[in-house]
Design an enzyme around this catalytic site. Structure first.
Site, PDB file in Angstrom:
ATOM      1  CE  LYS A 139      -6.081  -8.241  -3.652  1.00  0.00           C
ATOM      2  NZ  LYS A 139      -6.249  -8.248  -2.228  1.00  0.00           N
ATOM      3  CE  LYS A 186      -4.303  -1.889   1.623  1.00  0.00           C
ATOM      4  NZ  LYS A 186      -4.995  -2.410   2.812  1.00  0.00           N
ATOM      5  CE  LYS A 193     -15.460  -0.887  -7.385  1.00  0.00           C
ATOM      6  NZ  LYS A 193     -16.248  -1.900  -7.948  1.00  0.00           N
TER       7      LYS A 193
HETATM    8  P1  AMP Z   1     -11.669  -6.612   0.541  1.00  0.00           P
HETATM    9  O1  AMP Z   1     -12.631  -6.222  -0.525  1.00  0.00           O
HETATM   10  O2  AMP Z   1     -10.247  -6.469   0.111  1.00  0.00           O
HETATM   11  O3  AMP Z   1     -12.002  -6.017   1.872  1.00  0.00           O
HETATM   12  O4  AMP Z   1     -11.822  -8.203   0.711  1.00  0.00           O
HETATM   13  C1  AMP Z   1     -12.912  -8.837   1.331  1.00  0.00           C
HETATM   14  C2  AMP Z   1     -12.655 -10.324   1.368  1.00  0.00           C
HETATM   15  O5  AMP Z   1     -12.562 -10.861   0.046  1.00  0.00           O
HETATM   16  C3  AMP Z   1     -11.351 -10.704   2.075  1.00  0.00           C
HETATM   17  O6  AMP Z   1     -11.553 -11.888   2.819  1.00  0.00           O
HETATM   18  C4  AMP Z   1     -10.400 -10.971   0.952  1.00  0.00           C
HETATM   19  O7  AMP Z   1      -9.396 -11.892   1.309  1.00  0.00           O
HETATM   20  C5  AMP Z   1     -11.308 -11.537  -0.123  1.00  0.00           C
HETATM   21  N1  AMP Z   1     -10.805 -11.248  -1.478  1.00  0.00           N
HETATM   22  C6  AMP Z   1     -10.609 -10.023  -2.028  1.00  0.00           C
HETATM   23  N2  AMP Z   1     -10.132 -10.123  -3.270  1.00  0.00           N
HETATM   24  C7  AMP Z   1      -9.992 -11.458  -3.531  1.00  0.00           C
HETATM   25  C8  AMP Z   1      -9.530 -12.219  -4.656  1.00  0.00           C
HETATM   26  N3  AMP Z   1      -9.138 -11.645  -5.789  1.00  0.00           N
HETATM   27  N4  AMP Z   1      -9.519 -13.565  -4.536  1.00  0.00           N
HETATM   28  C9  AMP Z   1      -9.932 -14.168  -3.408  1.00  0.00           C
HETATM   29  N5  AMP Z   1     -10.388 -13.514  -2.316  1.00  0.00           N
HETATM   30  C10 AMP Z   1     -10.418 -12.168  -2.367  1.00  0.00           C
END
Ligand code: AMP
Ligand code: TRP
Length: 323
Positions: A191, A111, A194
């Site tokens: 990965k 980050k 958004k």
């Molecule tokens: P976030 O939107 O980053 O707060 O992620 C919310 C949840 O989704 C967390 O448990 C992340 O580990 C999971 N997550 C986010 N992006 C991915 C991805 N590309 N593949 C698998 N899990 C994801």
């Protein structure tokens, strides 16, 4: 009953990476555990300079979660800042967390690289706040995607250190991954996220989903329709595996013989995603016409979470000698 806790940042609508990597598990676990799910608005502030869209994003995230099947009759669903005890615990746990542990966390380094103009103090403390989320509810199981494993490791270390210094208080939380802990984005490289713009949102219409899938990168070595393909390195094929009830071996065989083209494969994937998400999308659309209902669910969740949070905070303050 053992407790589950997990959080998601309200950075817009969630995508199929969130769904396959985490949310799917959130829904399943509701039947086996006491589940607490949190829209972590304070965490979102660590990467936001413009916060004007935050309320909108929280609402959209709540719709996504309720849409995929988080059931407020079974689980607690709330917004992080609505139970402000977590900020007190964050301050207290920051006193038992060596700075060196935080500076080594890979997501912090990442980050700091992505937003060099905004390497704020909160960003360094991100994992301490996340630990506070989890241990405030004495949760033992944390369903997340693979990208969160370094944070969970740190959460265990902080809990352990607190227990050693002040007596046994917190269980050491364990991560629970899905079968698809890391979903790669439409670019076929990074990965799905958004911020990188390589995602497919849960809330898209079926037509929008198809249009997004059509932009996906497939096997880069397959330039012409007559070239034979390599499904094992093709992200569209991997996504198809995720969304198919049975392993699509037949498609893999046809791809290897150039009997099926990438466009056909993408059409099939779009159909599979749409079929899988149809019930969630319908529930979401129905709820979106009733914003007051969503507010009520979140308010009720915060009330129930606060009861547990206050008890833990009191115990922590006593153990640390504050009362
Ligand atoms: P976030 O939107 O980053 O707060 O992620 C919310 C949840 O989704 C967390 O448990 C992340 O580990 C999971 N997550 C986010 N992006 C991915 C991805 N590309 N593949 C698998 N899990 C994801
Ligand atoms: N850091 C998590 C993410 O980016 C979100 C999060 C905050 C979380 N607090 C949590 C996840 C507690 C699990 C448990 O996805």
């Amino acid at each position: 009953m053992k407790r589950v806790f997990s959080g998601v940042r309200p950075t817009g609508r969630s995508h199929i990476g969130n769904y396959l990597g985490a949310l799917q598990n959130w829904v399943k676990l509701q039947n086996e555990y006491q589940c607490i799910y949190c829209i972590v608005d304070i965490h979102a502030l660590t990467t936001l300079e413009d916060t004007s869209g935050l309320q909108r994003n929280i609402h959209e995230m709540a719709l996504d979660l309720l849409g995929v099947g988080i059931d407020p009759a079974k689980s607690i669903l709330f917004v992080q800042s609505h139970v402000p005890e977590v900020m007190q615990l964050h301050t207290l746990l920051s006193m038992v967390t060596p700075l060196g542990w935080l500076l080594r966390v890979p997501t912090f380094k990442e980050k700091a690289r992505l937003q060099p103009q905004n390497v704020n103090y909160g960003l360094v403390g991100y994992p301490v706040l996340m630990t506070s989320d989890i241990v405030l509810y004495k949760a033992e199981v944390v369903p997340v995607g693979e990208d969160q494993l370094p944070h969970l490791e740190l959460a265990r270390e902080i809990a352990r250190r607190f227990n050693i210094l002040f007596g046994d208080t917190f269980p050491e939380p364990a991560a629970k991954l899905t079968e698809f802990p890391l979903v790669v984005g439409l670019d076929g490289k990074e990965k799905m996220s958004k911020q990188l713009g390589n995602d497919i949102e849960i809330a898209l219409s079926e037509e929008e989903t198809t249009a997004r899938v059509m932009t996906a990168v497939t096997d880069p070595a397959r330039r012409y329709r007559t070239d034979t393909g390599h499904p094992e390195i093709c992200n569209v094929y991997h996504l198809l595996e995720y969304f198919s009830p049975v392993k699509p071996d037949e498609i893999a065989a046809q791809c290897r013989l150039a009997q099926i083209g990438c466009v056909d494969c993408k059409k099939l994937l779009a159909q599979r995603i749409n079929a899988t998400l149809r019930p969630a999308r319908e529930r979401r659309a129905a709820l979106s016409t009733d914003p007051q209902r969503v507010k009520d669910i979140l308010a009720d969740g915060a009330r129930r979470a606060a009861v547990i949070a206050r008890e833990t905070l009191q115990e922590v303050k006593q153990k640390m000698g504050l009362i």
